[in-house]
Every structure is written in structure tokens, then in C-alpha cells.
Design a protein around this motif. Structure first.
Motif, PDB file in Angstrom:
ATOM      1  N   CYS A  96      38.098  39.636  38.078  1.00 40.89           N
ATOM      2  CA  CYS A  96      39.404  39.607  37.426  1.00 40.89           C
ATOM      3  C   CYS A  96      39.720  38.185  36.940  1.00 40.89           C
ATOM      4  O   CYS A  96      39.790  37.259  37.751  1.00 40.89           O
ATOM      5  N   PRO A  97      39.931  37.988  35.638  1.00 39.86           N
ATOM      6  CA  PRO A  97      40.211  36.635  35.133  1.00 39.86           C
ATOM      7  C   PRO A  97      41.533  36.067  35.642  1.00 39.86           C
ATOM      8  O   PRO A  97      41.655  34.864  35.864  1.00 39.86           O
ATOM      9  N   PHE A  98      42.527  36.919  35.862  1.00 33.20           N
ATOM     10  CA  PHE A  98      43.820  36.446  36.353  1.00 33.20           C
ATOM     11  C   PHE A  98      43.735  36.014  37.816  1.00 33.20           C
ATOM     12  O   PHE A  98      44.441  35.100  38.240  1.00 33.20           O
ATOM     13  N   GLU A 163      38.184  32.359  31.412  1.00 28.89           N
ATOM     14  CA  GLU A 163      39.633  32.484  31.228  1.00 28.89           C
ATOM     15  C   GLU A 163      40.007  33.874  30.727  1.00 28.89           C
ATOM     16  O   GLU A 163      41.067  34.387  31.044  1.00 28.89           O
ATOM     17  N   LYS A 164      39.114  34.469  29.930  1.00 34.01           N
ATOM     18  CA  LYS A 164      39.335  35.813  29.410  1.00 34.01           C
ATOM     19  C   LYS A 164      38.057  36.623  29.628  1.00 34.01           C
ATOM     20  O   LYS A 164      36.964  36.093  29.653  1.00 34.01           O
ATOM     21  N   GLY A 165      38.221  37.922  29.775  1.00 28.08           N
ATOM     22  CA  GLY A 165      37.073  38.774  30.006  1.00 28.08           C
ATOM     23  C   GLY A 165      36.655  38.753  31.467  1.00 28.08           C
ATOM     24  O   GLY A 165      37.226  38.025  32.288  1.00 28.08           O
ATOM     25  N   LYS A 166      35.651  39.542  31.766  1.00 29.89           N
ATOM     26  CA  LYS A 166      35.227  39.709  33.151  1.00 29.89           C
ATOM     27  C   LYS A 166      33.889  39.015  33.396  1.00 29.89           C
ATOM     28  O   LYS A 166      32.981  39.090  32.571  1.00 29.89           O
TER      29      LYS A 166
END
Length: 248
Positions: A96-98, A163-166
Motif C-alpha cells: 500500500c503506497p499510503f 509514492e504511487k502504485g503498488k
């Protein structure tokens, strides 16, 4: 005739005033209800056994809801004193990027402010919602925990997360992370990647989160109040401070 006309006009005015007052009260009521709904959605209460979820949410009482804190002494998947007044439970996925954003930017500040001062304990829960690769990464972290390097492995994975994507966390990538953190026994680590026992522990955490109705990562729970997503540090500070005040 004039008297009747005046009487009708007076009645119409009174009726208009009454209807206007009712309308104002209705608007106030609807606005208050909407405000309460927004507040609850921003800081929802964790409830066990949602209609779409199966399994057990652990011990619970009507007053306090599900008892999610484990407070297991020497738990390698926890940070902070076992008797800290407040426990924050983190449900996360390594792809998970977050979760990576929280781990890199927010958690170090929380650890410094609350964990190192004995006020907060953080307990990790696996919530691998992005498929088999997420499950495999969670098993790898537990394999690292078996050698006393859970948080070092956790930090290394999230430090490299996009930062974005998995993240693509294949077995060779996971082994490289193990090498990076200085895993004492790489052969054991590699063998543990296939451990049925560790897979069962990961799936037990997943079942717990699913039973609570959690389906997104990261989600944090303090006193059965959920903090969804990688919120700003200020949000965590507010919730933790309120929990500390209640604990006194």
C-alpha cells in the motif's frame, strides 16, 4: 364584511409565521444531523461483525466494544511499553503506497513524541488487501520478526515503496530486504517464507480486520475509534491526546 376580510388576513399571517418557524426548525435539524454524520464518517467507531464480514472480532463488552489490544509482553510486532496508557493498532499492507507515506513521514514523529516517552504502544496487524503478494510480504516480515528484525524489515520495505502504485514484492526482492537489514540466518528466513504457521498468523490478522469491516489500508484504531488513511500528524496528535486524557 371588512371584519371578515381582516380576520382572514390575520389568520393567513399567523399561519405563514407558523409554517415559517416549522421550516426553520426543520432546516436546523437536518443541518445538525448532516454535521453529526460528517463527524462520524471522519472518525468512525469500529464495530465488529459487519454484514459482509465473517469471523470473530475478539472479546467485547457492550460498553467498550471489541477488545483489540493484545499487550503481549515481548511482542516483536509492537513498539512501546506493554503497560502504556494508550494503544494504537495499525492495520496495514506492505504494498500500500499510503502505508508507506505514513511509515516514512508520520510514524517516526509519533514514536518520538509518544512511544519513546512511554505514553503510547503501537501494535501491528497485517491487513493484506492487495492479493497473494501482500500476504507473502506479510509472511516475510514475520520471518524477520522470528530473528528479531521485524521493524527493521518493515522500515526497509516502506522506505523503498513507490509514492504511487503498488510495490512489486517478489520473493527475490524480499530476500534482498532481508540482506539489507542484516538478517542473521538467510537460509532460515528463506525457508520461513513458506511457513504454514506464519501464513496462518497473517490470515488471522486479516480475518480480524475483515470482521471489523476494515477493507482499506492503512487504518489505525485507538479506543475503538478509527483513523482511516495516512492522515496528517495533527490528526493523530489530537486523537492520541484525547485518549491520554481519558486514560488519566
Amino acid at each position: 364584511m371588512n371584519v371578515n376580510v381582516k380576520t382572514k388576513k390575520t389568520r393567513n399571517v399567523v399561519l405563514a409565521l407558523v409554517l415559517g418557524a416549522v421550516l426553520v426548525l426543520a432546516i436546523i435539524f437536518v443541518g445538525a444531523a448532516a454535521g453529526e454524520s460528517r463527524l462520524n464518517s471522519a472518525n468512525p467507531t469500529v464495530r465488529p461483525g459487519s454484514p459482509s464480514a465473517g469471523g470473530s472480532a475478539g472479546n467485547q463488552t457492550p460498553e467498550s466494544g471489541p477488545q483489540l489490544e493484545r499487550r503481549t509482553p515481548s511482542d516483536p510486532l509492537a513498539l512501546g511499553a506493554v503497560d502504556a496508557p494508550v494503544v494504537m493498532i495499525e492495520y496495514s499492507d506492505y504494498r500500500c503506497p499510503f502505508c508507506g507515506v505514513y511509515a516514512r513521514k508520520t510514524q517516526p514523529e509519533i514514536v518520538k513524541k509518544y512511544v519513546e516517552t512511554g505514553q503510547l504502544r503501537i501494535e501491528w496487524r497485517d491487513l493484506p488487501v492487495f492479493g497473494d503478494s501482500s500476504v507473502n510480504a506479510a509472511v516475510a516480515a514475520r520471518a524477520a520478526a522470528a530473528q528479531g528484525l521485524f521493524w527493521e524489515f518493515n522500515e526497509a520495505v516502506y522506505a523503498a515503496a513507490p509514492e504511487k502504485g503498488k510495490a512489486e514484492l517478489t520473493e527475490p526482492v524480499l530476500v534482498k530486504f532481508a540482506e539489507q537489514v542484516g538478517m542473521p540466518d538467510l537460509a532460515k528466513f528463506t525457508a520461513d517464507l513458506k511457513s504454514a504457521e506464519l501464513q496462518a498468523l497473517v490470515k488471522a490478522d486479516l480475518a480480524e480486520g475483515t470482521a471489523l469491516g476494515l477493507n482499506s489500508t492503512p487504518t489505525f484504531v485507538i479506543n475503538n475509534q478509527a483513523i482511516p488513511g495516512a492522515q496528517p500528524l495533527e490528526v493523530f496528535i489530537q486523537v492520541i491526546d484525547e485518549a491520554l486524557a481519558q486514560a488519566k
